[in-house]
Design a protein around this motif. Structure first.
Motif: not given
Length: 269
Positions: A79-86, A179-195
């Motif tokens: 999360g964070g970045g620009f998407q919430e502002e846009l 916000s729902g898609l943002n949460m899904l995006g963060s979840l997918l990122s945390s799982l599949f980025s290697g974080m």
């Protein structure tokens, strides 16, 4: 001012904007450092039971942890970045003003996100990495060329992450609340980025699949570049993997942007 100068000014302004948030930056450094220690001791337990898990020795595994903490905020992995502002500008209709600017909407926000990422890499990346190097035996490279290769990979990863988040942001042209898609995006990122865990520990077809997804380009690949897992033509192939996803996602964002702005519906007005 020429158009490329406009985008440079946007990036520089974004860098200065985030540099003013000193308390938030300090809190982020603290959070990254604490999370790095939690992951490090978890990895120590895992690698003491399974040496060379995922193809890393213990020192490389710990380096992977702290490389991730250095990249986390810059790549906006959770999360964070620009998407919430846009998304908010789309919701309120202020995006109509953005579309009248003599600059491309996608490139404008990409420039802003690159400025933000540059500050986050410096402001929230260096200190946690330094603390990790003092507290643990890390396999950090001595060669400046390896560090340059790493930063190049981080840049490609940030652009790939931007491409993913830009698609999420544009969803607000159709959804009342993104916000729902943002949460899904963060979840997918945390799982599949290697974080949380290196993607190399996943076996079989599942492991091969997750390593081919775009999230792998945001953290797994840059961390492996730092560890020297890619050399010569392998490094070029790693860059190619990131570049293909970056270009493909930017192209998808361009197509969705064109579709969205053909008939702009201002929500709430």
């Amino acid at each position: 001012m020429r158009l490329h100068g406009v985008y440079f000014a946007v990036a520089a302004g974004s860098f200065r904007r985030y540099a003013t948030y000193r308390i938030a930056t300090a809190a982020g450094v603290f959070t990254n450092t604490v999370f790095g220690f939690v992951l490090s001791y978890t990895f120590l337990a895992l690698w003491s039971e399974r040496p060379h898990l995922g193809g890393y020795d213990q020192s490389q595994a710990l380096t992977f942890v702290w490389a991730g903490q250095a990249i986390l905020a810059a790549a906006s992995l959770i999360g964070g970045g620009f998407q919430e502002e846009l998304q908010e500008r789309i919701r309120t209709g202020d995006v109509a003003v953005d579309l009248y600017r003599p600059a491309d909407l996608q490139l404008w926000w990409l420039a802003a996100d690159l400025g933000r990422a540059a500050f986050q890499l410096l402001g929230r990346g260096i200190v946690p990495m330094a603390v990790g190097a003092l507290a643990f035996e890390l396999a950090l490279p001595a060669s400046p060329l390896r560090w340059i290769a790493f930063l190049t990979s981080v840049l490609l990863g940030v652009i790939t992450g931007f491409g993913l988040r830009y698609l999420l942001a544009l969803s607000s042209f159709w959804l009342l609340d993104g916000s729902g898609l943002n949460m899904l995006g963060s979840l997918l990122s945390s799982l599949f980025s290697g974080m949380l865990l290196p993607l190399t520990i996943f076996p079989g077809l599942f492991g091969e699949t997750v390593r081919m997804l775009p999230w792998a380009a945001t953290m797994q690949v840059p961390a492996d570049v730092l560890l020297g897992e890619y050399e010569g033509t392998g490094l070029l192939a790693a860059y190619g993997f990131q570049a293909v996803w970056a270009v493909g996602l930017l192209a998808a964002g361009r197509a969705l942007q064109s579709l969205a702005t053909r008939k702009v519906v201002v929500q709430g007005g």
